[in-house]
Design a protein around this motif. Structure first.
Motif, PDB file in Angstrom:
ATOM      1  N   GLN A  38      -4.455  -9.141   5.032  1.00  0.00           N
ATOM      2  CA  GLN A  38      -3.384  -8.441   5.742  1.00  0.00           C
ATOM      3  C   GLN A  38      -3.129  -7.088   5.085  1.00  0.00           C
ATOM      4  N   ARG A  39      -2.651  -6.140   5.889  1.00  0.00           N
ATOM      5  CA  ARG A  39      -2.332  -4.815   5.366  1.00  0.00           C
ATOM      6  C   ARG A  39      -0.864  -4.737   4.960  1.00  0.00           C
ATOM      7  N   VAL A  40      -0.625  -4.009   3.899  1.00  0.00           N
ATOM      8  CA  VAL A  40       0.742  -3.817   3.401  1.00  0.00           C
ATOM      9  C   VAL A  40       0.924  -2.349   3.047  1.00  0.00           C
ATOM     10  N   ARG A  41       2.188  -1.937   3.005  1.00  0.00           N
ATOM     11  CA  ARG A  41       2.511  -0.597   2.523  1.00  0.00           C
ATOM     12  C   ARG A  41       3.126  -0.740   1.137  1.00  0.00           C
ATOM     13  N   VAL A  42       2.587   0.031   0.187  1.00  0.00           N
ATOM     14  CA  VAL A  42       3.045  -0.085  -1.199  1.00  0.00           C
ATOM     15  C   VAL A  42       3.226   1.310  -1.796  1.00  0.00           C
ATOM     16  N   PRO A  43       4.039   1.423  -2.840  1.00  0.00           N
ATOM     17  CA  PRO A  43       4.165   2.712  -3.539  1.00  0.00           C
ATOM     18  C   PRO A  43       2.980   2.927  -4.477  1.00  0.00           C
ATOM     19  N   LEU A  44       2.520   4.163  -4.554  1.00  0.00           N
ATOM     20  CA  LEU A  44       1.468   4.546  -5.496  1.00  0.00           C
ATOM     21  C   LEU A  44       1.836   5.924  -6.013  1.00  0.00           C
ATOM     22  N   GLY A  45       2.298   5.971  -7.246  1.00  0.00           N
ATOM     23  CA  GLY A  45       2.846   7.210  -7.763  1.00  0.00           C
ATOM     24  C   GLY A  45       4.085   7.577  -6.967  1.00  0.00           C
ATOM     25  N   GLN A  46       4.128   8.803  -6.447  1.00  0.00           N
ATOM     26  CA  GLN A  46       5.270   9.255  -5.651  1.00  0.00           C
ATOM     27  C   GLN A  46       5.028   9.089  -4.155  1.00  0.00           C
ATOM     28  N   ARG A  47       3.883   8.497  -3.785  1.00  0.00           N
ATOM     29  CA  ARG A  47       3.523   8.384  -2.372  1.00  0.00           C
ATOM     30  C   ARG A  47       3.541   6.930  -1.930  1.00  0.00           C
ATOM     31  N   ARG A  48       3.414   6.735  -0.628  1.00  0.00           N
ATOM     32  CA  ARG A  48       3.295   5.399  -0.040  1.00  0.00           C
ATOM     33  C   ARG A  48       1.910   5.295   0.583  1.00  0.00           C
ATOM     34  N   ARG A  49       1.195   4.216   0.270  1.00  0.00           N
ATOM     35  CA  ARG A  49      -0.157   4.047   0.791  1.00  0.00           C
ATOM     36  C   ARG A  49      -0.289   2.683   1.451  1.00  0.00           C
ATOM     37  N   ILE A  50      -1.218   2.599   2.402  1.00  0.00           N
ATOM     38  CA  ILE A  50      -1.511   1.334   3.072  1.00  0.00           C
ATOM     39  C   ILE A  50      -2.779   0.757   2.469  1.00  0.00           C
ATOM     40  N   GLY A  51      -2.716  -0.500   2.069  1.00  0.00           N
ATOM     41  CA  GLY A  51      -3.866  -1.176   1.492  1.00  0.00           C
ATOM     42  C   GLY A  51      -4.010  -2.580   2.044  1.00  0.00           C
ATOM     43  N   THR A  52      -5.013  -3.288   1.548  1.00  0.00           N
ATOM     44  CA  THR A  52      -5.328  -4.633   2.020  1.00  0.00           C
ATOM     45  C   THR A  52      -5.143  -5.640   0.894  1.00  0.00           C
ATOM     46  N   VAL A  53      -4.474  -6.741   1.200  1.00  0.00           N
ATOM     47  CA  VAL A  53      -4.272  -7.799   0.209  1.00  0.00           C
ATOM     48  C   VAL A  53      -5.599  -8.518  -0.017  1.00  0.00           C
ATOM     49  N   VAL A  54      -6.042  -8.592  -1.280  1.00  0.00           N
ATOM     50  CA  VAL A  54      -7.317  -9.244  -1.595  1.00  0.00           C
ATOM     51  C   VAL A  54      -7.147 -10.447  -2.511  1.00  0.00           C
ATOM     52  N   GLU A  55      -5.949 -10.620  -3.099  1.00  0.00           N
ATOM     53  CA  GLU A  55      -5.749 -11.762  -3.997  1.00  0.00           C
ATOM     54  C   GLU A  55      -4.258 -12.079  -4.060  1.00  0.00           C
ATOM     55  N   LEU A  56      -3.946 -13.368  -4.225  1.00  0.00           N
ATOM     56  CA  LEU A  56      -2.572 -13.842  -4.318  1.00  0.00           C
ATOM     57  C   LEU A  56      -2.363 -14.515  -5.669  1.00  0.00           C
ATOM     58  N   ALA A  57      -1.140 -14.476  -6.176  1.00  0.00           N
ATOM     59  CA  ALA A  57      -0.836 -15.098  -7.469  1.00  0.00           C
ATOM     60  C   ALA A  57       0.531 -15.766  -7.410  1.00  0.00           C
ATOM     61  N   THR A  58       0.683 -16.839  -8.179  1.00  0.00           N
ATOM     62  CA  THR A  58       1.942 -17.596  -8.202  1.00  0.00           C
ATOM     63  C   THR A  58       2.921 -17.086  -9.239  1.00  0.00           C
ATOM     64  N   SER A  59       2.516 -16.077 -10.024  1.00  0.00           N
ATOM     65  CA  SER A  59       3.419 -15.558 -11.047  1.00  0.00           C
ATOM     66  C   SER A  59       3.177 -14.076 -11.244  1.00  0.00           C
ATOM     67  N   GLU A  60       4.153 -13.428 -11.840  1.00  0.00           N
ATOM     68  CA  GLU A  60       4.013 -12.022 -12.176  1.00  0.00           C
ATOM     69  C   GLU A  60       3.637 -11.902 -13.648  1.00  0.00           C
ATOM     70  N   PRO A  61       3.015 -10.815 -14.044  1.00  0.00           N
ATOM     71  CA  PRO A  61       2.620 -10.656 -15.445  1.00  0.00           C
ATOM     72  C   PRO A  61       3.836 -10.554 -16.357  1.00  0.00           C
ATOM     73  N   GLU A  62       3.671 -11.038 -17.555  1.00  0.00           N
ATOM     74  CA  GLU A  62       4.751 -10.965 -18.537  1.00  0.00           C
ATOM     75  C   GLU A  62       4.708  -9.615 -19.254  1.00  0.00           C
ATOM     76  N   GLY A  63       5.854  -9.129 -19.613  1.00  0.00           N
ATOM     77  CA  GLY A  63       5.910  -7.917 -20.422  1.00  0.00           C
ATOM     78  C   GLY A  63       6.167  -6.641 -19.660  1.00  0.00           C
ATOM     79  N   PHE A  64       5.897  -6.627 -18.347  1.00  0.00           N
ATOM     80  CA  PHE A  64       6.241  -5.435 -17.569  1.00  0.00           C
ATOM     81  C   PHE A  64       6.504  -5.850 -16.124  1.00  0.00           C
ATOM     82  N   LYS A  65       7.208  -4.998 -15.414  1.00  0.00           N
ATOM     83  CA  LYS A  65       7.648  -5.305 -14.063  1.00  0.00           C
ATOM     84  C   LYS A  65       6.738  -4.628 -13.040  1.00  0.00           C
ATOM     85  N   LEU A  66       6.292  -5.410 -12.079  1.00  0.00           N
ATOM     86  CA  LEU A  66       5.461  -4.869 -11.005  1.00  0.00           C
ATOM     87  C   LEU A  66       6.321  -4.122  -9.992  1.00  0.00           C
ATOM     88  N   ARG A  67       5.735  -3.109  -9.378  1.00  0.00           N
ATOM     89  CA  ARG A  67       6.382  -2.478  -8.239  1.00  0.00           C
ATOM     90  C   ARG A  67       6.246  -3.401  -7.031  1.00  0.00           C
TER      91      ARG A  67
END
Length: 827
Positions: free
Chosen positions: A47-76
């Motif tokens: 599926q396609r999603v819109r996400v932030p990349l730097g100061q812009r917004r880009r459309i990309g494709t979801v290629v992998e899913l995860a049940t948790s977020e990485p520890e130590g830093f926050k994802l956008r």
């Protein structure tokens, strides 16, 4: 640490908290983003999603899913979900990953080529109840849930509907895929209407639906108009909207009857997207019934049908002389494939070859055939792409990009004119081969694959000798046609005019053109250079109007009065005087198709002529219009670049002429001779394909070259033996695999130092089995303002070459480096 979800397919096995998104930017890997709560039950692979990349917004494709977020830093966070169902299937995602890995291309750029850039966001499509849905009797399951929600909140987007379902049914809400399927089922029954996704170029049709109310009362309101009552009865019986044109044709009335019913409040009028007709992209070839097969055709068809019936990956090289009826073999194989409820992918090297083949396919297989190529409008391309993705078409035909079509359950792949270098994308990333990608899809799908040519590539012949491909041969021309006879004109012995820029029509060619035209037959002439003249030279000071960014002379295009660089497309108006010395001593040097056309009209004023080249195909009607005029005899002569040599069948062509057979021979490329032989063989094969005997004339300064002699004598075996001997001696394909490394830099000295540094590094790392040419300046030393330097690596396998590159700094360098795997163009 991000923990990926297990399992395959688009539907997640657990609620994803993070997704990897492939973005169309030159990054080696996908980027991870967190998934907001409202989207977690709907997001999935493909599926396609819109996400932030730097100061812009880009459309990309979801290629992998995860049940948790990485520890130590926050994802956008993912900002928006564009699709409620995958636009890329798991098969296409895996294909994209293979292309990215094999051709060393960023995964986001690869996936960006798989999806039309303006594909509508289906999650934003609006859904609402029709009159039938508003009055629908008892429903159950997901259908009842959707209808009840729409009754409650009215018209909304599909994404809003999905969010409402999730909020209202915490435990039993359908997933996004199930919701979409249920909504489409309701749409097919006329209970809901889904609107949206229209793009520029879409066409609209007026449609109407019956308003809620008592049927008998409505009929009374119709008054004495029997046609009005018939329309109301019909809409009530079908329970869905209908186009106004459909209704008026059905009951035999004018649109005024429908407008009156709308005015009475009995019907609601709206507009809907209408299917686009693609007639302008089809040829007008006269399509006959299936032919009676010759014995050699029957043998080939029998082997293909047996392979299709048995299933599994079976690749064949179909080798047939020009005009031998390869298309009929394809058609029989496609028909057998469709009878097994599987699909077929048909590739041709040039868009100009699509119209005639697509017409034949449409005549034989109807609306099951889809077209995909860059000459389609944006709306047309999206329509055909969606038809393939949703199973509305099971045969696709097109050039290189059609190898990436979203067609499922492949049972057959056909690569026509497989030898053609146009199958390789070399202008931008990903630099993939449409032929090889199509073969990979056939292998992964367990499909039969046919690579076909009258002049097979050395690589295809090598696979036959290794018994990796089966060999099918067609040795005779179709019908009563025989092979054309020909002769070579030695230009060294001709009295060529001293005037610079002249195209030479030898006495032999001149007489042949006049005789052919007088007999009411047609002529094809090859001049493999477009434009009027490749150089405009000032006779006073020597100024040759080089491109400032490429250092190469601009080509004169007389019709547009422009000097155009064919490498960076920069343009200048044609000057009246030299810009350097001010003298009016400008002279065109050399000749392209425009000049040949002009001289032809002067020399043969009574013979109608047209031109087929890249410039001509970009005008209104494109190649289809030019070829149709020639097919019906409106034009008697056709002048063109290599586009005239490929796949065209004109039974009235009795003469083909090659004004200069030496175009490729001196190119600094190991494939130069092979390309010369293939081009000449293909173009001379355009003559004598009907009942009229064919003739060809080759004008050349190298009449004794083995490629020219092989074309004249029809000695393909002798040519292939000589070419294979050369390839084996110097370890060129098919006896090796090749990677080209091109370094570009705006500063010549810095670029030269960098390529030498890379050369020293590779020299230290490479083993004895890897050969290296360079570093050296590229044959085209400067293009688009950048100096170009080249290294060529040859090894026994791509795995060996890839391992070498991965040990080096090339793949991680921030220098401007282009790595081309299996290159077709070394300039």
């Amino acid at each position: 640490m991000v923990e990926p979800l297990g399992g395959g397919g688009a539907a997640p096995l657990a609620v994803p908290l993070a997704v990897a998104v492939a973005l169309p930017v030159p990054l080696p890997e996908a980027l991870w983003y967190s998934v907001p709560q409202r989207l977690r039950s709907m997001i999935g692979k493909g599926q396609r999603v819109r996400v932030p990349l730097g100061q812009r917004r880009r459309i990309g494709t979801v290629v992998e899913l995860a049940t948790s977020e990485p520890e130590g830093f926050k994802l956008r966070e993912v900002e928006d979900l564009l699709d409620l169902e995958p636009v890329l299937s798991l098969e296409l995602l895996e294909l994209g990953e293979w292309i990215a890995s094999y051709y060393l291309s960023p995964i986001g750029e690869v996936l960006g080529t798989l999806v039309p850039s303006k594909l509508p966001a289906t999650a934003r499509a609006k859904i609402s109840l029709t009159s039938g849905g508003a009055m629908a009797p008892s429903l159950s399951g997901d259908a009842k849930l959707i209808v009840d929600l729409l009754r409650e909140q009215g018209r909304c987007s599909l994404l809003e509907l999905a969010e409402a379902c999730a909020a209202g049914c915490a435990q039993g809400a359908p997933d996004a895929l199930t919701l979409i399927a249920s909504a489409r089922a309701l749409q097919s029954k006329g209970l809901v209407r889904i609107e949206g996704g229209a793009k520029r170029g879409s066409r609209f049709a007026s449609a109407v639906e019956l308003m809620p109310g008592d049927l008998d009362a409505m009929l009374v309101q119709c008054g004495r108009s029997a046609k009005a009552k018939e329309i109301v009865h019909h809409l009530s019986s079908i329970g869905r909207p209908a186009r106004v044109s459909e209704l008026t044709e059905l009951v035999g009335c004018g649109p005024a009857v429908v407008r009156r019913l709308v005015k009475l409040g009995l019907l609601r009028e709206f507009v809907q997207i209408e299917s686009l007709a693609l007639g302008r992209h089809l040829g007008g070839a006269e399509v006959a019934e299936p032919l009676i097969l010759r014995p050699d055709q029957a043998v080939a068809v029998d082997q293909l049908l047996a392979a299709i019936k048995s299933g599994g990956f079976r690749p064949f090289l179909l080798r047939g002389v020009t005009g031998s009826g390869k298309t009929e073999v394809y058609l029989r194989a496609i028909e057998a494939t469709l009878n097994t409820d599987r699909s077929a992918l048909i590739l041709v090297p040039e868009i100009a070859m699509v119209p005639s083949l697509a017409q034949v396919l449409r005549e034989r297989f109807g609306d099951r055939v889809a077209l995909l190529h860059s000459n389609l409008s944006e709306a047309e391309r999206i329509q055909e792409w969606e038809r393939l993705r949703k199973g509305g078409a099971s045969v696709v035909v097109g050039p290189r990009s059609a190898a990436l079509a979203p067609i499922g359950d492949l049972g057959l792949v056909v690569v026509d004119e497989e030898h053609d270098g146009a199958y390789k994308q070399d202008a931008a990333s990903p630099r993939y081969s449409g032929r090889d990608v199509a073969l990979l899809r056939a292998q992964r799908s367990g499909a039969v694959a046919i690579v076909a040519s009258a002049t097979p590539s050395m690589e295809a012949l090598g696979r036959v000798s290794q018994e990796k491909f089966g060999l099918l041969e067609l040795t005779q021309r179709a019908g009563a046609a025989g092979m054309p006879t020909g002769e070579v004109v030695d230009l060294r012995e001709e009295k060529i005019s001293a005037r610079h820029g002249d195209v030479h029509f030898s006495a032999v060619l001149d007489t042949a053109i006049r005789d052919t035209a007088a007999a009411g037959q047609q002529i094809i002439l090859l001049r493999n250079r477009r434009g009027f003249a490749p150089v405009v030279l000032c006779r006073a000071c020597g100024e040759d109007h080089q491109c400032d960014d490429c250092g190469l002379p601009r080509t004169l295009h007389w019709k547009s009065q422009l000097l155009i660089c064919h490498y960076c497309t920069s343009k200048l108006r044609v000057p009246q005087r030299c810009g350097t010395c001010g003298e009016s001593a400008l002279e065109p040097i050399g000749a392209g198709t425009e000049r040949v056309e002009s001289l032809f009209r002067e020399r043969f004023p009574d013979i109608s002529v047209d031109v087929l080249d890249r410039d001509a195909t970009q005008r209104v009607g494109g190649a289809a219009r030019i070829l149709e005029r020639f097919r019906v005899g409106e034009t008697q002569a056709l002048i063109g670049t290599q586009m005239v040599s490929k796949g065209h069948h004109f039974p009235n062509v009795a003469l083909t002429g090659v004004l200069s057979a030496d175009s490729y021979l001196k190119f600094p490329d190991f494939r130069a001779v092979e390309r010369t032989y293939a081009l000449l063989t293909q173009v001379v094969g355009r003559s004598g394909r009907g009942e009229i005997p064919g003739r060809f004339i080759l004008q050349t300064f190298h009449p004794d070259h083995y490629a020219v002699r092989a074309v004249l004598s029809g000695d393909s075996a002798g040519f292939e033996e000589a070419e294979m001997r050369f390839r084996r001696s110097f370890a060129y394909p098919p006896f090796s695999r090749v990677v080209s490394i091109l370094l570009r830099d705006s500063d010549q000295r810095r670029g030269s130092e960098r390529i030498r540094e890379l050369g020293r590094e590779l020299e230290q790392l490479r083993g004895r089995d890897v050969l290296m040419n360079g570093p050296a300046p590229a044959p085209l030393e400067r293009l688009r303002g950048r100096w170009r330097f080249q290294i060529l690596l040859r090894g026994r396998s791509q795995a060996e070459l890839r391992a070498l590159l991965e040990r080096s700094s090339i793949l991680t360098s921030n220098w401007d480096i282009v790595v081309d795997v299996d290159p077709q163009n070394l300039l």
